[in-house]
Design a protein around this motif. Structure first.
Motif, mmCIF file in Angstrom:
data_model
loop_
_atom_site.group_PDB
_atom_site.id
_atom_site.type_symbol
_atom_site.label_atom_id
_atom_site.label_comp_id
_atom_site.label_asym_id
_atom_site.label_seq_id
_atom_site.Cartn_x
_atom_site.Cartn_y
_atom_site.Cartn_z
ATOM 1 N N UNK A 7 0.800 -1.220 0.000
ATOM 2 C CA UNK A 7 0.000 0.000 0.000
ATOM 3 C C UNK A 7 0.838 1.278 0.000
ATOM 4 N N UNK A 8 2.141 1.157 0.221
ATOM 5 C CA UNK A 8 3.001 2.343 0.295
ATOM 6 C C UNK A 8 2.988 3.067 -1.053
ATOM 7 N N UNK A 9 2.891 4.390 -0.990
ATOM 8 C CA UNK A 9 2.817 5.272 -2.165
ATOM 9 C C UNK A 9 1.518 5.102 -2.951
ATOM 10 N N UNK A 10 0.487 4.591 -2.312
ATOM 11 C CA UNK A 10 -0.824 4.461 -2.951
ATOM 12 C C UNK A 10 -1.856 5.202 -2.118
ATOM 13 N N UNK A 11 -2.951 5.568 -2.766
ATOM 14 C CA UNK A 11 -4.043 6.267 -2.074
ATOM 15 C C UNK A 11 -4.907 5.235 -1.369
ATOM 16 N N UNK A 12 -5.124 5.437 -0.075
ATOM 17 C CA UNK A 12 -5.861 4.458 0.725
ATOM 18 C C UNK A 12 -6.952 5.139 1.545
ATOM 19 N N UNK A 13 -7.910 4.327 1.951
ATOM 20 C CA UNK A 13 -8.955 4.729 2.882
ATOM 21 C C UNK A 13 -8.770 3.919 4.153
ATOM 22 N N UNK A 14 -8.703 4.595 5.298
ATOM 23 C CA UNK A 14 -8.629 3.922 6.591
ATOM 24 C C UNK A 14 -9.942 4.146 7.321
ATOM 25 N N UNK A 15 -10.524 3.087 7.846
ATOM 26 C CA UNK A 15 -11.673 3.194 8.749
ATOM 27 C C UNK A 15 -11.122 2.895 10.140
ATOM 28 N N UNK A 16 -11.374 3.800 11.079
ATOM 29 C CA UNK A 16 -10.827 3.671 12.428
ATOM 30 C C UNK A 16 -11.896 3.206 13.411
#
Length: 95
Positions: A7-16
């Motif tokens: 996932x490094x250098x990619x656009x991600x969505x985190x749900x916390x």
């Protein structure tokens, strides 16, 4: 968590765990699954006002707070008009 290196250098969505949704570019991570996001924004969902994006900039998220990590497709994500989306906020996780 499984390896986050992909996932490094990619656009991600985190749900916390507290229900927040954070979108950003994954700049890095460590062995405890702590995640560093650059150019990040919190997406706040509302039934009345649509989705508001609050700029956060460089953001560190503790690994034990992360429920979900998903890679975002930039083309699809930028094509969506977030102001037209109506949704209830994600509730916090209760144990």
């Amino acid at each position: 968590m499984a390896s986050l290196q992909g996932y490094v250098d990619r656009r991600v969505l985190l749900i916390l765990q507290d229900g927040r949704a954070i979108v950003g570019n994954m700049a890095g991570h460590d062995q405890k699954s702590n995640v560093v996001l650059s150019d990040s924004k919190e997406r706040v969902y509302s039934i009345d006002d649509g989705v508001e994006e609050i700029p956060l900039g460089l953001y560190l998220v503790k690994g034990d707070m992360i429920v979900l990590i998903a890679e975002l497709d930039d083309a699809i994500d930028s094509a969506v008009d977030l102001s037209t989306i109506r949704a209830e906020p994600i509730p916090a996780i209760r144990y």
